[in-house]
Design a protein around this motif. Sequence first.
Motif, PDB file in Angstrom:
ATOM      1  N   ILE A   1       9.825  -0.312  -1.326  1.00 48.76           N
ATOM      2  CA  ILE A   1       9.313   0.800  -0.507  1.00 48.76           C
ATOM      3  C   ILE A   1       9.584   2.119  -1.240  1.00 48.76           C
ATOM      4  N   ARG A   2       8.560   2.961  -1.290  1.00 47.52           N
ATOM      5  CA  ARG A   2       8.628   4.212  -2.059  1.00 47.52           C
ATOM      6  C   ARG A   2       8.444   5.423  -1.154  1.00 47.52           C
ATOM      7  N   PHE A   3       8.713   6.592  -1.696  1.00 54.91           N
ATOM      8  CA  PHE A   3       8.408   7.819  -0.932  1.00 54.91           C
ATOM      9  C   PHE A   3       6.927   7.747  -0.513  1.00 54.91           C
TER      10      PHE A   3
ATOM     11  N   THR B   1       5.690  10.797  -6.837  1.00 57.99           N
ATOM     12  CA  THR B   1       6.370  10.351  -5.599  1.00 57.99           C
ATOM     13  C   THR B   1       6.161   8.859  -5.339  1.00 57.99           C
ATOM     14  N   ASP B   2       5.139   8.280  -5.946  1.00 52.67           N
ATOM     15  CA  ASP B   2       4.947   6.826  -5.791  1.00 52.67           C
ATOM     16  C   ASP B   2       5.927   6.054  -6.677  1.00 52.67           C
ATOM     17  N   ASN B   3       6.603   6.756  -7.568  1.00 55.05           N
ATOM     18  CA  ASN B   3       7.589   6.092  -8.423  1.00 55.05           C
ATOM     19  C   ASN B   3       9.018   6.424  -7.989  1.00 55.05           C
ATOM     20  N   MET B   4       9.162   6.854  -6.741  1.00 56.85           N
ATOM     21  CA  MET B   4      10.484   7.198  -6.198  1.00 56.85           C
ATOM     22  C   MET B   4      10.839   6.170  -5.134  1.00 56.85           C
TER      23      MET B   4
ATOM     24  N   ASN C   1       0.855  -1.178   0.000  1.00 58.79           N
ATOM     25  CA  ASN C   1       0.000   0.000   0.000  1.00 58.79           C
ATOM     26  C   ASN C   1       0.900   1.239   0.000  1.00 58.79           C
ATOM     27  N   TYR C   2       0.570   2.215  -0.786  1.00 54.72           N
ATOM     28  CA  TYR C   2       1.286   3.487  -0.767  1.00 54.72           C
ATOM     29  C   TYR C   2       0.422   4.555  -1.400  1.00 54.72           C
ATOM     30  N   ALA C   3       0.816   5.790  -1.174  1.00 56.20           N
ATOM     31  CA  ALA C   3       0.082   6.913  -1.757  1.00 56.20           C
ATOM     32  C   ALA C   3       1.030   7.642  -2.704  1.00 56.20           C
TER      33      ALA C   3
ATOM     34  N   ILE D   1      12.955   3.171 -10.542  1.00 55.97           N
ATOM     35  CA  ILE D   1      11.861   2.201 -10.375  1.00 55.97           C
ATOM     36  C   ILE D   1      10.700   2.591 -11.278  1.00 55.97           C
ATOM     37  N   ASP D   2       9.948   1.587 -11.716  1.00 56.20           N
ATOM     38  CA  ASP D   2       8.735   1.758 -12.526  1.00 56.20           C
ATOM     39  C   ASP D   2       9.045   2.336 -13.902  1.00 56.20           C
ATOM     40  N   TYR D   3       9.465   1.447 -14.761  1.00 55.33           N
ATOM     41  CA  TYR D   3       9.751   1.832 -16.145  1.00 55.33           C
ATOM     42  C   TYR D   3       8.440   1.894 -16.924  1.00 55.33           C
TER      43      TYR D   3
HETATM   44 MG    MG Z   1       4.252   3.263 -10.401  1.00 57.95          MG
END
Ligand code: MG
Length: 521
Positions: free
Chosen positions: A198-200, A268-271, A86-88, A278-280
Motif C-alpha cells: 500500500i502506497r501514499f 508519491t506512488d513510490n512511497m 490500483n493506485y495513483a 520501495i521500488d528500486y
Molecule cells: Mg513505482
Amino acid sequence: MSIQFLHKFITNLPSDPIEENFTRQVNNTAFSYVKPKIPSRPKLIHLSKEVQNLIGFSDDFVASEAFLNLISGAKIIGNAKPFAMNYAGHQFGNWAGQLGDGRAIVLGEIEHNNQLFTLQLKGAGPTPYSRRADGLAVLRSSIREHLCSEAMFHLGVPTTRSLSLISTGDEVVRDVMYDGNAAVEKGAIVCRIAPSFIRFGSFELLSSQNDVENLKLLADYTITNYYPEINTTGKEKYIAFFKTIAEKTRELLLHWQRVGFVHGVMNTDNMSIHGITIDYGPYGWLENFDPNWTPNTTDAAGKRYRFGNQSNIALWNLYQLANAIYPLIEEAAPLEEILNDYAKKYDKDFLEMMLKKIGITSKNDENENLIQQLLYNLEQTETDYTIFFRNLNQIEKTDTSEVCLAKITDAFYKPEEVTGIILETWHFWFAHYVALLNKELLSDNERKTLQNSVNPKYVLRNYMAQMAIELAEKEDYSLLNELYKLLILPYEEQPEFEKWFAKRPDWAREKIGSSMLSCSS
Ligand code: MG
Ligand code: AMP
C-alpha cells in the motif's frame, strides 16, 4: 508444504468487477484480479536464504518445482488469487492520475511468526494498469532490485525484501536511453516481500475520485492490520495514523542520508505506507559527497530527487497524503502540526545522526558547527562519502591534524588537488574535531564501535551492480553471488572482499548504469 494465502486485502477492499486483462481506467476499487504471464523457461538465479527463513519456507519447498512455479508466476499455487493493486500518484511534482501496478502482481499474504507478509511478483506480465507498457522487467533492473533490497535491509534501512530472482527465458525490448536504440534484453522477475504494498498513492487514488467510503475502508484496513496500536476512534484515529506514517517516513529519510542512498524517483506512488524503501529503479549510492547528485537521467535537469533534497520531497509527499486523507479528518490544523513537526524533528535528528557518524555523543553549538563545517569541506573536496566516514574510525585522540589527514586521504578522489586554502580548512577541521573528541567520555575504541555501527564499510555502488549485471547477462552469476555475500554484512570487516572498499573507478564515472541510470527497466 502447502501455502495458505490469507486473502485479507481482497476480502476487505473493493475489487474491480471486470476480470479480463486489458488496459483501462478502474474507478472506486483497490485492485483488479489478474493472472501472471506464463514465462517460457523460468530459471532460479538467486534465492535469499534469509528471506526464505523469514517467511518460513522450508528447504524442501524452495527446492521444489512448485516453488519455481510460484515465484515465476508459471502456475497458480495453493489458494492464490493474484491481483494488481490500483493506485495513483504525483510524479515529478505533477498529478499523474491512475497508475496502478502495471507489472507487479500480488500473490497474497501469508503469516509466519505472527508477522504478515505480502508476496509480489515484479515483472510478471501486463495488468489493467500497464497503460502502454509490457508488464515485464529486465534482468539488469531485477538484479539491482534484488541486491539492493537485501543490502538495504542489512544496513538497517527499512525496505521491501527480495526473496528470489528468476530469469523468464523471454525477451524484452527496451530503449535504455530513450534515444531510438531499442534492444532485446533478458526478462526477469523478483518476488518481493513487504507487510503490504500500500502506497501514499493508494489513498490519493480514492480521494481523487471523491470516494470517501472506500478511502475510509482502506485507512481502516491499513490501521487494523498494520497499526493495531492505534486505538483511538473517529478522526483522532486517522490523525494518529498520519502521525505514525510521518514519523516512519522521517526515520527512513534519515537512514537514506546516513548511508548515502539516493532513491531517484520519489513519486508519491513510490512511497510506502509502512515507511519502507520501495521500488528500486534508477537509485544510486553517493560516491563523492554531492548533495546535488541524482542518479536518474530523467531527473538530470530539475534534480528534484537529488540527495540533499530527499527529506524535503518526502515532506512534500506527506502533504499529498495529508490532502488525500483530509476527508476522513476534515480539519487541517492537526495535519499541519504533524507536517510542521516533521521538518523541525528532521533537522534535529539529522544533526544527531551526523554526530553519531563522527562518533560524538554530546550535542551543543560547538558540535553543531563542526558538522556544518564538515559538510562544507566535503562539498569543496571531491570526497568519497562511504570511505571518509568509515576511515574516520581510525582517528585517535592523540592524533595531529597531519596524522588525521593521512588516515582519510584515501577518501579523496583527487588528493593532489587538496592544497592551499582547502588543505588548511581540512587541517583546521581535524584540529577542532580532535579537540572535541578529547572532551568526550568515549575511549577511541568505544568510539570506533559506535561509528562502525552507523558507517557501513560496503555499499552497493552502481558500478558494482553494473559489473554483476554484465556477467549475469552472459549467465555468469559469480559476481552476483559474491556481492550478495558481501552486502549482507555491510558493517563488518571482510578482508577477502577488501577490493570493494574502494572509490568508484575512473571508467565508471560517466558510464550509463555506473553513474547515471534511466527509468527504463
Ligand atoms: Mg513505482
Ligand atoms: P515506476 O516509475 O517504476 O514506479 O513506475 C511508474 C508506473 O509505471 C507504475 O504504475 C508502474 O506499474 C508502471 N510501469 C513501469 N514499468 C512498467 C512496465 N514495463 N509495464 C507496465 N507498467 C509499468
